[in-house]
Design a protein around this motif. Structure first.
Motif, PDB file in Angstrom:
ATOM      1  N   PHE A  58       0.852  -1.183   0.000  1.00 21.82           N
ATOM      2  CA  PHE A  58       0.000   0.000   0.000  1.00 21.82           C
ATOM      3  C   PHE A  58       0.888   1.232   0.000  1.00 21.82           C
ATOM      4  N   GLU A  59       0.302   2.334  -0.411  1.00 24.30           N
ATOM      5  CA  GLU A  59       0.960   3.630  -0.335  1.00 24.30           C
ATOM      6  C   GLU A  59       0.319   4.401   0.800  1.00 24.30           C
ATOM      7  N   ALA A  60       1.146   5.131   1.532  1.00 23.24           N
ATOM      8  CA  ALA A  60       0.641   5.968   2.612  1.00 23.24           C
ATOM      9  C   ALA A  60       1.109   7.404   2.383  1.00 23.24           C
ATOM     10  N   THR A  61       0.198   8.313   2.609  1.00 25.03           N
ATOM     11  CA  THR A  61       0.486   9.735   2.470  1.00 25.03           C
ATOM     12  C   THR A  61       0.512  10.370   3.848  1.00 25.03           C
ATOM     13  N   ILE A  62       1.566  11.107   4.130  1.00 22.16           N
ATOM     14  CA  ILE A  62       1.639  11.859   5.384  1.00 22.16           C
ATOM     15  C   ILE A  62       0.692  13.044   5.233  1.00 22.16           C
ATOM     16  N   VAL A  63      -0.301  13.102   6.104  1.00 21.32           N
ATOM     17  CA  VAL A  63      -1.314  14.158   6.016  1.00 21.32           C
ATOM     18  C   VAL A  63      -1.076  15.269   7.025  1.00 21.32           C
ATOM     19  N   GLU A  64      -0.191  15.008   7.991  1.00 26.51           N
ATOM     20  CA  GLU A  64       0.170  16.043   8.963  1.00 26.51           C
ATOM     21  C   GLU A  64       1.506  15.659   9.585  1.00 26.51           C
ATOM     22  N   GLN A  65       2.388  16.637   9.676  1.00 22.30           N
ATOM     23  CA  GLN A  65       3.681  16.390  10.316  1.00 22.30           C
ATOM     24  C   GLN A  65       4.210  17.695  10.888  1.00 22.30           C
ATOM     25  N   HIS A  66       4.541  17.650  12.182  1.00 22.56           N
ATOM     26  CA  HIS A  66       5.112  18.801  12.863  1.00 22.56           C
ATOM     27  C   HIS A  66       6.278  18.297  13.711  1.00 22.56           C
ATOM     28  N   PRO A  67       7.491  18.796  13.441  1.00 21.60           N
ATOM     29  CA  PRO A  67       8.679  18.303  14.148  1.00 21.60           C
ATOM     30  C   PRO A  67       8.510  18.280  15.665  1.00 21.60           C
ATOM     31  N   ASP A  68       8.946  17.167  16.233  1.00 22.32           N
ATOM     32  CA  ASP A  68       8.933  16.934  17.682  1.00 22.32           C
ATOM     33  C   ASP A  68       7.518  16.882  18.268  1.00 22.32           C
ATOM     34  N   GLU A  69       6.496  16.795  17.421  1.00 16.58           N
ATOM     35  CA  GLU A  69       5.116  16.752  17.914  1.00 16.58           C
ATOM     36  C   GLU A  69       4.329  15.559  17.398  1.00 16.58           C
ATOM     37  N   ARG A  70       4.160  15.470  16.059  1.00 14.53           N
ATOM     38  CA  ARG A  70       3.279  14.428  15.524  1.00 14.53           C
ATOM     39  C   ARG A  70       3.505  14.171  14.052  1.00 14.53           C
ATOM     40  N   ILE A  71       3.128  12.954  13.657  1.00  9.55           N
ATOM     41  CA  ILE A  71       3.090  12.561  12.256  1.00  9.55           C
ATOM     42  C   ILE A  71       1.814  11.739  12.080  1.00  9.55           C
ATOM     43  N   ALA A  72       0.987  12.115  11.122  1.00 11.15           N
ATOM     44  CA  ALA A  72      -0.247  11.374  10.834  1.00 11.15           C
ATOM     45  C   ALA A  72      -0.241  10.976   9.364  1.00 11.15           C
ATOM     46  N   TRP A  73      -0.783   9.811   9.063  1.00  9.75           N
ATOM     47  CA  TRP A  73      -0.792   9.310   7.699  1.00  9.75           C
ATOM     48  C   TRP A  73      -2.069   8.528   7.424  1.00  9.75           C
ATOM     49  N   ASN A  74      -2.379   8.421   6.129  1.00  8.02           N
ATOM     50  CA  ASN A  74      -3.491   7.621   5.625  1.00  8.02           C
ATOM     51  C   ASN A  74      -3.019   6.870   4.406  1.00  8.02           C
ATOM     52  N   SER A  75      -3.526   5.663   4.219  1.00 13.69           N
ATOM     53  CA  SER A  75      -3.215   4.962   2.983  1.00 13.69           C
ATOM     54  C   SER A  75      -3.916   5.685   1.843  1.00 13.69           C
ATOM     55  N   SER A  76      -3.253   5.707   0.713  1.00 18.58           N
ATOM     56  CA  SER A  76      -3.827   6.367  -0.449  1.00 18.58           C
ATOM     57  C   SER A  76      -4.070   5.373  -1.583  1.00 18.58           C
ATOM     58  N   VAL A  77      -3.345   4.257  -1.567  1.00 14.69           N
ATOM     59  CA  VAL A  77      -3.508   3.197  -2.562  1.00 14.69           C
ATOM     60  C   VAL A  77      -3.304   1.871  -1.844  1.00 14.69           C
ATOM     61  N   GLY A  78      -4.172   0.895  -2.080  1.00 13.00           N
ATOM     62  CA  GLY A  78      -3.996  -0.425  -1.495  1.00 13.00           C
ATOM     63  C   GLY A  78      -4.732  -0.580  -0.176  1.00 13.00           C
ATOM     64  N   GLU A  79      -4.143  -1.343   0.733  1.00 12.11           N
ATOM     65  CA  GLU A  79      -4.765  -1.660   2.015  1.00 12.11           C
ATOM     66  C   GLU A  79      -5.202  -0.406   2.770  1.00 12.11           C
TER      67      GLU A  79
END
Length: 157
Positions: A58-79
């Motif tokens: 699957f491909e995952a896209t980082i939808v939010e990222q802030h240094p030293d705080e958080r990283i959020a992602w969602n699959s964009s293709v596949g599972e």
């Protein structure tokens, strides 16, 4: 949908822990079931995982990222897969990492594993391996400290 929540305290400064987490291609060193991750851009990763003897991509896209705080992602293709990892400074040399993963189990083995919380146990083990990696190295093997602001219609947590 199955969801796992797990946290671990790591004896390292928040920037070191965060920087190591951004090295997605190193995930197979500590995350069981992850065969490879290829980062194709600042926000796009391609994953190959093996779960219960079945290989999936699957491909995952980082939808939010802030240094030293958080990283959020969602699959964009596949599972279907999404998650968020947050980093909390407990003191100058201790960081809490909190991870939430959500996915759709496929097949009877994965569905039973999710019901029996086998996934929770495995994620706890993987975070312990990450802790060991960071604390043993004493430094990060790389870093990406860019910001990705969450789009208003994004489903990142």
């Amino acid at each position: 949908m199955a969801t796992v929540n797990s946290s671990i305290d790591i004896d390292a400064p928040i920037s070191t822990v965060y920087n190591q987490w951004t090295q997605f291609e190193s995930f197979p060193q500590f995350m069981s079931g992850v065969d490879t991750i290829v980062q194709t851009s600042d926000i796009l990763t391609e994953w190959t995982v093996s779960i219960a003897g079945v290989t999936r991509e699957f491909e995952a896209t980082i939808v939010e990222q802030h240094p030293d705080e958080r990283i959020a992602w969602n699959s964009s293709v596949g599972e279907e897969h999404s998650g968020v990892v947050t980093f909390h400074r407990l003191d100058a040399d201790t960081t809490r990492v909190s991870l939430q993963l959500t996915w759709t189990p496929q097949g009877i083995v994965e569905k039973i594993g999710a019901l029996l919380q086998v996934d929770d146990i495995q994620i706890d083990r993987d975070l312990k391996k990450f802790k060991h990696l960071v604390e043993t190295n004493g430094f990060e093997t790389g870093a990406w400290r860019g910001d990705v602001d969450r789009a208003p219609d994004s489903t990142g947590r």
